[in-house]
Motif scaffolding. Structure first.
Motif, PDB file in Angstrom:
ATOM      1  N   THR A 238       2.092 -62.453  10.853  1.00  0.00           N
ATOM      2  CA  THR A 238       1.232 -63.403  11.061  1.00  0.00           C
ATOM      3  C   THR A 238       0.452 -63.523  12.443  1.00  0.00           C
ATOM      4  OG1 THR A 238       2.538 -64.889   9.985  1.00  0.00           O
ATOM      5  CG2 THR A 238       1.172 -65.989  11.172  1.00  0.00           C
ATOM      6  N   TRP A 239      -0.817 -63.285  12.528  1.00  0.00           N
ATOM      7  CA  TRP A 239      -1.511 -63.123  13.776  1.00  0.00           C
ATOM      8  C   TRP A 239      -1.559 -64.408  14.423  1.00  0.00           C
ATOM      9  CZ3 TRP A 239      -7.733 -62.101  13.689  1.00  0.00           C
ATOM     10  CH2 TRP A 239      -8.073 -61.936  14.866  1.00  0.00           C
ATOM     11  N   THR A 240      -1.311 -64.722  15.788  1.00  0.00           N
ATOM     12  CA  THR A 240      -1.460 -65.806  16.350  1.00  0.00           C
ATOM     13  C   THR A 240      -2.669 -66.609  16.342  1.00  0.00           C
ATOM     14  OG1 THR A 240      -2.212 -64.738  18.318  1.00  0.00           O
ATOM     15  CG2 THR A 240       0.231 -65.368  18.065  1.00  0.00           C
ATOM     16  N   ARG A 241      -3.698 -65.866  16.116  1.00  0.00           N
ATOM     17  CA  ARG A 241      -5.218 -66.713  15.965  1.00  0.00           C
ATOM     18  C   ARG A 241      -5.228 -67.440  14.512  1.00  0.00           C
ATOM     19  NH1 ARG A 241     -10.150 -66.786  18.110  1.00  0.00           N
ATOM     20  NH2 ARG A 241     -11.847 -67.321  16.891  1.00  0.00           N
ATOM     21  N   HIS A 242      -4.806 -66.716  13.678  1.00  0.00           N
ATOM     22  CA  HIS A 242      -4.724 -67.304  12.212  1.00  0.00           C
ATOM     23  C   HIS A 242      -3.902 -68.460  12.226  1.00  0.00           C
ATOM     24  CE1 HIS A 242      -6.680 -63.506  10.181  1.00  0.00           C
ATOM     25  NE2 HIS A 242      -7.827 -64.522  10.744  1.00  0.00           N
TER      26      HIS A 242
ATOM     27  N   GLY B  16      -4.369 -79.343   0.505  1.00  0.00           N
ATOM     28  CA  GLY B  16      -5.462 -78.958   0.830  1.00  0.00           C
ATOM     29  C   GLY B  16      -5.673 -78.046   2.107  1.00  0.00           C
ATOM     30  N   LEU B  17      -4.827 -77.454   2.563  1.00  0.00           N
ATOM     31  CA  LEU B  17      -4.937 -76.573   3.725  1.00  0.00           C
ATOM     32  C   LEU B  17      -5.200 -75.002   3.325  1.00  0.00           C
ATOM     33  CD1 LEU B  17      -1.676 -77.944   5.534  1.00  0.00           C
ATOM     34  CD2 LEU B  17      -4.088 -78.606   6.107  1.00  0.00           C
ATOM     35  N   THR B  18      -5.741 -74.328   4.250  1.00  0.00           N
ATOM     36  CA  THR B  18      -6.545 -72.956   3.779  1.00  0.00           C
ATOM     37  C   THR B  18      -5.375 -71.910   4.126  1.00  0.00           C
ATOM     38  OG1 THR B  18      -8.480 -73.945   4.728  1.00  0.00           O
ATOM     39  CG2 THR B  18      -8.215 -71.400   4.428  1.00  0.00           C
ATOM     40  N   PRO B  19      -5.067 -71.194   2.953  1.00  0.00           N
ATOM     41  CA  PRO B  19      -4.045 -70.077   3.250  1.00  0.00           C
ATOM     42  C   PRO B  19      -4.620 -69.095   4.042  1.00  0.00           C
ATOM     43  CG  PRO B  19      -4.942 -69.910   0.951  1.00  0.00           C
ATOM     44  CD  PRO B  19      -5.668 -71.087   1.512  1.00  0.00           C
ATOM     45  N   LEU B  20      -3.469 -68.469   5.013  1.00  0.00           N
ATOM     46  CA  LEU B  20      -3.728 -67.578   5.794  1.00  0.00           C
ATOM     47  C   LEU B  20      -4.055 -66.387   5.018  1.00  0.00           C
ATOM     48  CD1 LEU B  20      -2.659 -69.460   7.895  1.00  0.00           C
ATOM     49  CD2 LEU B  20      -1.670 -67.650   9.007  1.00  0.00           C
ATOM     50  N   PRO B  21      -5.188 -65.543   5.687  1.00  0.00           N
ATOM     51  CA  PRO B  21      -5.474 -64.127   4.902  1.00  0.00           C
ATOM     52  C   PRO B  21      -4.335 -63.185   4.698  1.00  0.00           C
ATOM     53  CG  PRO B  21      -6.854 -64.774   6.698  1.00  0.00           C
ATOM     54  CD  PRO B  21      -5.943 -65.587   6.945  1.00  0.00           C
ATOM     55  N   ASP B  22      -4.563 -62.210   3.825  1.00  0.00           N
ATOM     56  CA  ASP B  22      -3.418 -61.209   3.801  1.00  0.00           C
ATOM     57  C   ASP B  22      -3.243 -60.418   4.885  1.00  0.00           C
ATOM     58  OD1 ASP B  22      -2.167 -59.080   1.826  1.00  0.00           O
ATOM     59  OD2 ASP B  22      -3.624 -57.994   3.060  1.00  0.00           O
ATOM     60  N   TRP B  23      -1.769 -60.238   5.207  1.00  0.00           N
ATOM     61  CA  TRP B  23      -1.376 -59.642   6.636  1.00  0.00           C
ATOM     62  C   TRP B  23      -2.193 -58.492   6.870  1.00  0.00           C
ATOM     63  CZ3 TRP B  23       0.487 -54.791   7.578  1.00  0.00           C
ATOM     64  CH2 TRP B  23       0.928 -54.070   6.564  1.00  0.00           C
ATOM     65  N   ARG B  24      -2.704 -57.517   6.030  1.00  0.00           N
ATOM     66  CA  ARG B  24      -3.305 -56.182   6.254  1.00  0.00           C
ATOM     67  C   ARG B  24      -4.512 -56.435   6.934  1.00  0.00           C
ATOM     68  NH1 ARG B  24      -4.681 -52.781   8.540  1.00  0.00           N
ATOM     69  NH2 ARG B  24      -4.412 -50.661   8.224  1.00  0.00           N
TER      70      ARG B  24
ATOM     71  N   ASP C  61       0.883 -64.615  -2.663  1.00  0.00           N
ATOM     72  CA  ASP C  61       0.614 -65.599  -3.332  1.00  0.00           C
ATOM     73  C   ASP C  61      -0.658 -66.389  -2.923  1.00  0.00           C
ATOM     74  OD1 ASP C  61       1.911 -66.915  -1.259  1.00  0.00           O
ATOM     75  OD2 ASP C  61       3.385 -67.961  -2.345  1.00  0.00           O
ATOM     76  N   ASP C  62      -1.593 -66.149  -3.762  1.00  0.00           N
ATOM     77  CA  ASP C  62      -3.280 -66.582  -3.271  1.00  0.00           C
ATOM     78  C   ASP C  62      -3.672 -65.805  -2.142  1.00  0.00           C
ATOM     79  OD1 ASP C  62      -3.354 -68.286  -5.948  1.00  0.00           O
ATOM     80  OD2 ASP C  62      -1.906 -69.469  -4.690  1.00  0.00           O
ATOM     81  N   VAL C  63      -3.799 -64.606  -1.828  1.00  0.00           N
ATOM     82  CA  VAL C  63      -4.194 -64.013  -0.760  1.00  0.00           C
ATOM     83  C   VAL C  63      -5.499 -64.468  -0.610  1.00  0.00           C
ATOM     84  CG1 VAL C  63      -4.843 -61.718  -0.064  1.00  0.00           C
ATOM     85  CG2 VAL C  63      -2.829 -62.021  -0.994  1.00  0.00           C
TER      86      VAL C  63
ATOM     87  N   GLN D 238       3.208 -59.297   1.862  1.00  0.00           N
ATOM     88  CA  GLN D 238       4.667 -59.213   2.507  1.00  0.00           C
ATOM     89  C   GLN D 238       4.528 -57.530   2.838  1.00  0.00           C
ATOM     90  OE1 GLN D 238       7.045 -60.347  -0.971  1.00  0.00           O
ATOM     91  NE2 GLN D 238       7.606 -58.310  -1.133  1.00  0.00           N
ATOM     92  N   CYS D 239       5.519 -57.321   3.590  1.00  0.00           N
ATOM     93  CA  CYS D 239       5.697 -55.711   4.046  1.00  0.00           C
ATOM     94  C   CYS D 239       6.887 -55.431   4.898  1.00  0.00           C
ATOM     95  CB  CYS D 239       4.331 -55.130   4.842  1.00  0.00           C
ATOM     96  SG  CYS D 239       4.392 -55.862   6.559  1.00  0.00           S
ATOM     97  N   SER D 240       7.383 -54.441   5.045  1.00  0.00           N
ATOM     98  CA  SER D 240       8.633 -54.139   5.775  1.00  0.00           C
ATOM     99  C   SER D 240       7.964 -54.003   7.336  1.00  0.00           C
ATOM    100  CB  SER D 240       9.281 -52.912   5.183  1.00  0.00           C
ATOM    101  OG  SER D 240       8.384 -51.634   5.740  1.00  0.00           O
TER     102      SER D 240
END
Length: 316
Positions: A213-217, A292-300, A5-7, A242-244
């Protein structure tokens, strides 16, 4: 799979954290995976008024000690510039099944102690987990979805969430995240690369789905929230898409230059654990974005950036 949702791509991730130096920061659980990441980020962002406390320096299960440390740190009335980022937690998911009182002391009672000590005086940002949900969903959980933890760990984390909302309703923030990995401390990505050195092939479950989820992000997201005008409440902050676990393991192999065909799929039944794992852990970022917060990037994309930046630290 990368249904999102909104990558946001990793390259375009630009959270609003420019004012980090204008705040006073106290980071609990400072020796842990996320705490260490946040301390590094605050240093990068030019924050100079930062206090890091490990469990040896502050045992949040001790109410008197928690009040004393917070009183000393705040030093008087809150001026609106003080933030407590709580990264202290009991995270041994399986051990919690037989040690629930010990887990509750940290994840529930300890968080309540922090909430009492900060209420009306400092902004409290508390990190929680997808384990508060039953894990039987089929679409991303919103923050107000019914909770139904299936493990002792999930129950104790839910107790901490409730303490924040009840004791610090005006300035307490609960941020649920999931599948966290990074350069510090044990995590799934580092475990897969370690096992790659001693096993020709690995079998990894493909019937559990979540958002790596990368700790930096995540750390940047928590800092952005602390600096924002977002109302107090519960938020979700995870990598996009999402992924497995199987998908994540193969992607980690690929990033490390290993043959992903060495990773084979299996089911959760093949790896019985004391604590049940959620089959579905995807959480919606809609409320995060609405604030108003920035969504985190796609996991890949984030995983690629993690290897570009922290590849050596991710390897055994």
């Amino acid at each position: 799979m990368t249904t999102t949702d909104d990558v946001t791509s990793a390259a375009s991730y630009r959270p609003n954290v420019a004012d980090a130096s204008s705040r006073r920061w106290l980071v609990t659980g400072a020796a842990g995976q996320l705490g260490r990441e946040i301390l590094g980020l605050l240093s990068e962002l030019g924050a100079t008024d930062v206090r890091a406390v490990t469990r040896d320096e502050l045992d949040i299960t001790d109410a008197d000690a928690t009040a004393r440390v917070l009183d000393e740190w705040l030093g008087g009335a809150d001026d609106g510039a003080s933030v407590v980022l709580n990264c202290a937690a009991y995270t041994a998911v399986d051990d919690a099944e037989t040690n629930e009182p010990a887990a509750l002391a940290i994840n529930g009672d300890g968080v309540a102690n922090l909430a009492r000590a900060t209420a009306g005086r400092a902004r409290l940002v508390h990190v929680s987990t997808d384990y508060v949900f039953a894990g039987d969903g089929t679409s991303p959980y919103p923050p107000d979805a019914p909770t139904d933890p299936q493990s002792a760990y999930g129950r104790t984390k839910l107790a901490g969430e409730r303490a924040v909302r009840e004791l610090a309703p005006a300035d307490g923030y609960v941020v649920r995240t999931a599948w966290v990995y990074g350069a510090h401390g044990p995590n799934f990505v580092r475990t897969m690369l370690r096992l790659a050195g001693s096993h020709d092939t690995l079998t990894v479950v493909d019937d559990q789905v979540g958002s790596p989820t990368w700790t930096r992000h995540l750390g940047l997201g928590l800092i952005e929230l602390a600096l924002s005008d977002a109302p107090a409440g519960i938020y979700h902050c995870t990598g996009g898409g999402q992924c497995s676990w199987f998908d994540l393991a193969r992607a980690a192999f690929t990033e490390d230059g290993l043959d992903p065909e060495r990773v084979a799929p299996t089911t959760s039944d093949a790896f019985p654990r004391p604590a049940p794992r959620p089959a579905y852990s995807v959480m919606s970022s809609a409320q995060w974005q609405a604030a108003g917060l920035t969504p985190l990037p796609d996991w890949r994309a984030a995983l690629h950036d993690a290897f570009e930046r922290d590849g050596d630290a991710l390897k055994p």
